[in-house]
Design a protein around this motif. Structure first.
Motif, PDB file in Angstrom:
ATOM      1  N   LEU A  62     -39.986  -0.406  22.252  1.00  0.00           N
ATOM      2  CA  LEU A  62     -41.469  -0.218  22.051  1.00  0.00           C
ATOM      3  C   LEU A  62     -42.231  -0.266  23.288  1.00  0.00           C
ATOM      4  O   LEU A  62     -43.521   0.042  22.914  1.00  0.00           O
ATOM      5  CB  LEU A  62     -41.806  -1.421  20.794  1.00  0.00           C
ATOM      6  CG  LEU A  62     -40.969  -1.534  19.887  1.00  0.00           C
ATOM      7  CD1 LEU A  62     -41.649  -2.812  18.975  1.00  0.00           C
ATOM      8  CD2 LEU A  62     -41.152  -0.299  19.050  1.00  0.00           C
ATOM      9  N   PRO A  80     -36.983   3.390  20.304  1.00  0.00           N
ATOM     10  CA  PRO A  80     -36.575   2.720  19.431  1.00  0.00           C
ATOM     11  C   PRO A  80     -35.006   3.246  19.229  1.00  0.00           C
ATOM     12  O   PRO A  80     -34.925   4.185  18.974  1.00  0.00           O
ATOM     13  CB  PRO A  80     -37.233   2.599  18.136  1.00  0.00           C
ATOM     14  CG  PRO A  80     -38.755   2.888  18.603  1.00  0.00           C
ATOM     15  CD  PRO A  80     -38.484   3.934  19.856  1.00  0.00           C
ATOM     16  N   MET A  86     -34.715  -5.070  14.803  1.00  0.00           N
ATOM     17  CA  MET A  86     -35.839  -6.154  15.245  1.00  0.00           C
ATOM     18  C   MET A  86     -36.410  -6.844  14.183  1.00  0.00           C
ATOM     19  O   MET A  86     -36.821  -6.749  13.200  1.00  0.00           O
ATOM     20  CB  MET A  86     -36.986  -5.354  15.927  1.00  0.00           C
ATOM     21  CG  MET A  86     -36.479  -4.494  17.181  1.00  0.00           C
ATOM     22  SD  MET A  86     -37.774  -3.409  17.727  1.00  0.00           S
ATOM     23  CE  MET A  86     -38.383  -4.757  18.977  1.00  0.00           C
ATOM     24  N   PHE A  88     -39.468  -9.589  14.186  1.00  0.00           N
ATOM     25  CA  PHE A  88     -40.901 -10.022  15.001  1.00  0.00           C
ATOM     26  C   PHE A  88     -41.320 -11.328  14.810  1.00  0.00           C
ATOM     27  O   PHE A  88     -40.831 -12.050  13.977  1.00  0.00           O
ATOM     28  CB  PHE A  88     -41.784  -8.953  14.713  1.00  0.00           C
ATOM     29  CG  PHE A  88     -41.720  -7.461  15.005  1.00  0.00           C
ATOM     30  CD1 PHE A  88     -41.982  -7.083  16.137  1.00  0.00           C
ATOM     31  CD2 PHE A  88     -41.063  -6.833  14.056  1.00  0.00           C
ATOM     32  CE1 PHE A  88     -41.825  -5.928  16.578  1.00  0.00           C
ATOM     33  CE2 PHE A  88     -40.386  -5.440  14.622  1.00  0.00           C
ATOM     34  CZ  PHE A  88     -41.096  -4.894  15.884  1.00  0.00           C
TER      35      PHE A  88
ATOM     36  N   VAL B 159     -48.036  -5.433  14.170  1.00  0.00           N
ATOM     37  CA  VAL B 159     -46.787  -5.851  13.784  1.00  0.00           C
ATOM     38  C   VAL B 159     -46.256  -4.910  12.778  1.00  0.00           C
ATOM     39  O   VAL B 159     -45.195  -4.469  12.933  1.00  0.00           O
ATOM     40  CB  VAL B 159     -46.729  -7.122  13.737  1.00  0.00           C
ATOM     41  CG1 VAL B 159     -47.109  -7.686  12.530  1.00  0.00           C
ATOM     42  CG2 VAL B 159     -45.188  -7.633  13.822  1.00  0.00           C
ATOM     43  N   LEU B 160     -47.020  -4.300  11.899  1.00  0.00           N
ATOM     44  CA  LEU B 160     -46.435  -3.657  10.696  1.00  0.00           C
ATOM     45  C   LEU B 160     -46.255  -2.344  11.399  1.00  0.00           C
ATOM     46  O   LEU B 160     -45.238  -1.545  11.056  1.00  0.00           O
ATOM     47  CB  LEU B 160     -47.598  -3.515   9.730  1.00  0.00           C
ATOM     48  CG  LEU B 160     -47.691  -4.686   9.005  1.00  0.00           C
ATOM     49  CD1 LEU B 160     -48.741  -4.677   7.548  1.00  0.00           C
ATOM     50  CD2 LEU B 160     -46.314  -5.377   8.495  1.00  0.00           C
ATOM     51  N   ASN B 162     -45.566  -1.665  14.506  1.00  0.00           N
ATOM     52  CA  ASN B 162     -44.128  -1.974  15.219  1.00  0.00           C
ATOM     53  C   ASN B 162     -42.778  -1.946  14.401  1.00  0.00           C
ATOM     54  O   ASN B 162     -41.629  -1.355  14.868  1.00  0.00           O
ATOM     55  CB  ASN B 162     -44.302  -3.055  16.203  1.00  0.00           C
ATOM     56  CG  ASN B 162     -45.062  -2.868  17.362  1.00  0.00           C
ATOM     57  OD1 ASN B 162     -45.201  -1.826  17.840  1.00  0.00           O
ATOM     58  ND2 ASN B 162     -45.633  -4.131  17.957  1.00  0.00           N
ATOM     59  N   VAL B 163     -43.063  -2.625  13.302  1.00  0.00           N
ATOM     60  CA  VAL B 163     -41.969  -2.440  12.371  1.00  0.00           C
ATOM     61  C   VAL B 163     -41.479  -0.914  12.074  1.00  0.00           C
ATOM     62  O   VAL B 163     -40.220  -0.685  11.979  1.00  0.00           O
ATOM     63  CB  VAL B 163     -42.250  -3.438  10.983  1.00  0.00           C
ATOM     64  CG1 VAL B 163     -41.086  -2.910  10.002  1.00  0.00           C
ATOM     65  CG2 VAL B 163     -42.447  -4.576  11.274  1.00  0.00           C
ATOM     66  N   ARG B 165     -41.953   1.443  13.823  1.00  0.00           N
ATOM     67  CA  ARG B 165     -41.475   2.385  15.107  1.00  0.00           C
ATOM     68  C   ARG B 165     -40.124   1.773  15.173  1.00  0.00           C
ATOM     69  O   ARG B 165     -39.289   2.536  15.537  1.00  0.00           O
ATOM     70  CB  ARG B 165     -42.493   1.855  16.277  1.00  0.00           C
ATOM     71  CG  ARG B 165     -43.776   2.636  16.038  1.00  0.00           C
ATOM     72  CD  ARG B 165     -44.642   1.998  17.655  1.00  0.00           C
ATOM     73  NE  ARG B 165     -44.073   2.478  18.736  1.00  0.00           N
ATOM     74  CZ  ARG B 165     -44.150   1.845  20.029  1.00  0.00           C
ATOM     75  NH1 ARG B 165     -45.230   0.783  19.922  1.00  0.00           N
ATOM     76  NH2 ARG B 165     -43.351   2.160  20.947  1.00  0.00           N
ATOM     77  N   SER B 166     -39.961   0.293  15.085  1.00  0.00           N
ATOM     78  CA  SER B 166     -38.462  -0.192  15.062  1.00  0.00           C
ATOM     79  C   SER B 166     -37.611   0.688  14.117  1.00  0.00           C
ATOM     80  O   SER B 166     -36.080   0.598  14.333  1.00  0.00           O
ATOM     81  CB  SER B 166     -38.521  -1.639  15.272  1.00  0.00           C
ATOM     82  OG  SER B 166     -38.372  -2.158  13.790  1.00  0.00           O
ATOM     83  N   PHE B 167     -38.138   0.885  13.039  1.00  0.00           N
ATOM     84  CA  PHE B 167     -36.908   1.688  12.167  1.00  0.00           C
ATOM     85  C   PHE B 167     -37.165   3.141  12.405  1.00  0.00           C
ATOM     86  O   PHE B 167     -36.725   4.099  11.715  1.00  0.00           O
ATOM     87  CB  PHE B 167     -37.621   1.518  10.620  1.00  0.00           C
ATOM     88  CG  PHE B 167     -36.941   0.031  10.006  1.00  0.00           C
ATOM     89  CD1 PHE B 167     -35.741  -0.227  10.433  1.00  0.00           C
ATOM     90  CD2 PHE B 167     -37.947  -0.754   9.683  1.00  0.00           C
ATOM     91  CE1 PHE B 167     -35.185  -1.597   9.728  1.00  0.00           C
ATOM     92  CE2 PHE B 167     -37.528  -2.052   9.246  1.00  0.00           C
ATOM     93  CZ  PHE B 167     -36.230  -2.197   9.135  1.00  0.00           C
ATOM     94  N   ASN B 168     -37.807   3.712  13.316  1.00  0.00           N
ATOM     95  CA  ASN B 168     -37.526   5.169  13.842  1.00  0.00           C
ATOM     96  C   ASN B 168     -38.347   6.043  12.972  1.00  0.00           C
ATOM     97  O   ASN B 168     -38.024   7.068  12.679  1.00  0.00           O
ATOM     98  CB  ASN B 168     -36.438   5.594  14.035  1.00  0.00           C
ATOM     99  CG  ASN B 168     -35.899   5.474  15.622  1.00  0.00           C
ATOM    100  OD1 ASN B 168     -36.416   6.010  16.262  1.00  0.00           O
ATOM    101  ND2 ASN B 168     -34.992   5.021  15.878  1.00  0.00           N
ATOM    102  N   LEU B 169     -39.758   5.437  12.273  1.00  0.00           N
ATOM    103  CA  LEU B 169     -40.309   6.278  11.333  1.00  0.00           C
ATOM    104  C   LEU B 169     -40.791   7.597  12.063  1.00  0.00           C
ATOM    105  O   LEU B 169     -41.204   7.425  13.401  1.00  0.00           O
ATOM    106  CB  LEU B 169     -41.310   5.640  10.777  1.00  0.00           C
ATOM    107  CG  LEU B 169     -41.013   4.374   9.873  1.00  0.00           C
ATOM    108  CD1 LEU B 169     -42.188   4.112   8.666  1.00  0.00           C
ATOM    109  CD2 LEU B 169     -39.774   4.893   9.114  1.00  0.00           C
TER     110      LEU B 169
END
Ligand SMILES: Nc1ncnc2c1ncn2[C@@H]1O[C@H](COP(=O)(O)OP(=O)(O)OP(=O)(O)O)[C@@H](O)[C@H]1O
Ligand SMILES: [Mg+2]
Lengths: 277, 259
Positions: A62, A80, A86, A88, B159-160, B162-163, B165-169
């Protein structure tokens, strides 16, 4: 330990991160290297503000502007990575989705049909011990339960590496211990490779195969401690003598850093105070 | 046991409403008295009892129900236009940062502009028909929806995002699955405000151009110097707006997930 193989699944190689702020540039993470093997549980522990979340964001892809390299199964991470899941530090459930739809989120993304993903979601919901709450909204749950929903959502994407940033930091001690049991159980059940970031020594010793202690500003690797406690473990292990020794040893390392952190913050506060006076 | 506990609680729940109602009745009685005494001329404000008596006439002779639905229809059309265009423009402004930086201030300024004054312009453009009225409602209800849409989307917790992004949307998934749903409650506040602004301006324009539903009725009655009827119609409009506002609040509460 038979579950842990020798191949490094995650390799962090000389990662440094600098932030440019109004008060000059600060080095949040300085030359950190670590490896996590297949099936291993590694904790990164350090005082508040030492750069743990920054490291977490770098590994999760990130944060872009870092030096050094993060490799997952031999692939360099730039953005990512699908093998990393992840969880958080902040509360991160989707308030507009029910528990089931929160957990089914990653399954929805890969286009799994509705029936099947409900069923899969139920599996992970029961893994974190939330059976019966499928149709509730996060707003109706306690903080600990929401954190478990986030954990189940990440587990549902079946990541090769589970990356968690102080997932239980905001919870009270009892809930934290019980959730720790849950995580241990899950880890033993599915042999999940895990990197846990924490500032809680008990939590780290209770769960980890190895613990990496970080220094405060700049965040360097101070020591890596092997935790040679038998598995399977539960929170009962907290009372044992060997456990106490590990806690004392790590606390020794951390105390220095935490003290330095406190002094540093006080100094900053004083400077700011005299600056405005 | 339970009755002992629940009785005072029930009483305390109804008490504010009862007192509220009592103050309204008291105010009406006071007005009645002042007007009957002659401190306020009956030729300017008829006594409340006379206004109340005129209500029946509105239904029997003036077809107020029919006019009510005419106004509601105009509001509906304006409401749909406000929602679609307002959310669309809001999203666009959020996407194109330059556009947002350039225009957000004057959209905010428009939100407080008295659009009613521009009705002659609209009459010239659209003619003396329902479209003038609808467009007046549309223009006055649009700014809050735009502003609240931008506010909702950019207020999404980091943070939402980032969630996601972490799932590669992908970008559009990120928008559809995270930003937009996270902004929904705020957008709905904007739509509610927009609809209320639209309703006010629609009735106002009907009055001014003497066309359409409830606003025109008030104008008609006033021109006939039917004071009782005029005030009764005004009361009716106020009642309608209050009910409308309360209904929207209910819908909002029902739509918004607990958080
Ligand atoms: N985006 C940023 N810009 C500037 N400075 C930052 C930024 N992010 C973090 N920092 C700084 O880097 C340092 C490390 O922050 P980080 O959030 O990684 O700490 P942490 O170890 O996770 O702390 P905590 O235990 O409180 O969560 C802090 O001093 C913080 O002020
Ligand atoms: Mg942190």
């Amino acid at each position: 330990m038979p579950a842990v193989s020798d191949s490094a699944l995650l390799k962090v190689d000389a990662v440094s991160v600098r932030f440019d702020t109004a008060e000059g540039s600060i080095t949040a993470v300085d030359d950190v290297s670590l490896t996590v093997k297949q099936g291993e549980f590694l904790s990164v522990i350090g005082p508040s503000g030492c750069g743990k979340s920054t490291l977490f964001n770098v590994i999760g892809g990130l944060l872009g502007n870092h030096q050094g390299e993060v490799r997952v199964g031999g692939e360099t991470v730039s953005g990512p990575h699908k093998s990393i899941g992840m969880v958080f530090q902040e509360e991160s459930t989707f308030p507009w989705r029910t528990v089931r739809d929160n957990v089914a989120f990653p399954l929805e993304l890969i286009g799994m049909p509705k029936e099947k993903r409900s069923e899969r979601a139920r599996h992970f919901i029961s893994m974190v011990g939330l059976d019966g709450f499928e149709n509730r909204f996060p707003g109706e749950l306690s903080g600990g339960m929401r954190q478990r929903v986030s954990l189940a959502r990440t587990l549902a994407s079946e990541p090769k590496i589970l990356l968690m940033d102080e997932p239980f930091a905001a919870l009270d001690e009892q809930t934290r211990l019980l959730l720790g049991d849950k995580v241990l159980q899950i880890q033993q059940q599915i042999k999940q490779t895990t990197l846990l970031i924490t500032h809680n020594i008990t939590e780290a010793v209770q769960m980890s195969d190895r613990i990496l202690v970080m220094t405060y500003r700049p965040g360097k690797v101070k020591r890596i401690v092997d935790i040679d406690l038998p598995r399977p473990r539960t929170s009962e292990i907290v009372g044992s003598e060997a456990f106490g020794r590990y806690v004392a040893q790590i606390w020794n390392d951390l105390r220095e850093e935490a003290n330095r952190g406190l002094r540093d913050e006080e100094k900053h506060a004083l400077q700011r105070g005299s600056g405005t006076a | 046991m339970t009755t002992v506990v629940s009785r005072p609680r029930a009483a305390s729940a109804y008490l504010p409403r009862l007192v509220g109602l009592a103050t309204v009745i008291l105010a009406l009685l006071l007005a009645e008295a002042i007007i009957r005494i002659g401190w306020i001329s009956q030729f300017i404000v008829p006594p409340p009892s006379e206004i109340a008596a005129s209500f029946a006439r509105l239904f029997l002779e003036e077809h107020i129900v029919h006019r009510f639905f005419y106004t509601v229809g105009e509001c509906l059309v304006a409401g749909v236009m406000i929602t679609v265009c307002g959310v669309g423009i809001g999203v666009l402004m959020h996407r194109v940062r330059l556009l947002q930086q350039a225009c957000e201030t004057w959209v905010a300024a428009l939100a407080s502009a008295p659009f009613v004054l521009a009705y002659p312009l609209f009459m010239v453009i659209f003619g003396r028909n329902a479209w003038t009225i609808i467009m007046m409602g549309f223009v006055s209800g649009l700014p809050p929806v735009i502003l609240k849409t931008i506010e909702g989307i950019s207020g999404t917790r980091r943070v939402l995002v980032n969630v996601g992004r972490s799932f590669n949307l992908t970008g559009s998934q990120q928008f559809r699955k995270i930003l937009f749903p996270a902004a929904m409650p705020t957008i709905f506040v904007g739509v509610r405000l927009g609809l209320v602004f639209a309703l006010i301006n629609i009735v106002g324009t009907e009055f001014l151009i003497n066309f359409g539903g409830l606003g025109q009725l008030i104008n008609d009655l006033a021109e006939r110097y039917d004071l009782g009827g005029t005030y009764a119609a005004i009361c009716f409009v106020i009642l309608v707006s209050v009910c409308f506002f309360m209904a929207l609040e209910q819908v909002e509460r029902w739509l918004r997930p607990v958080d």
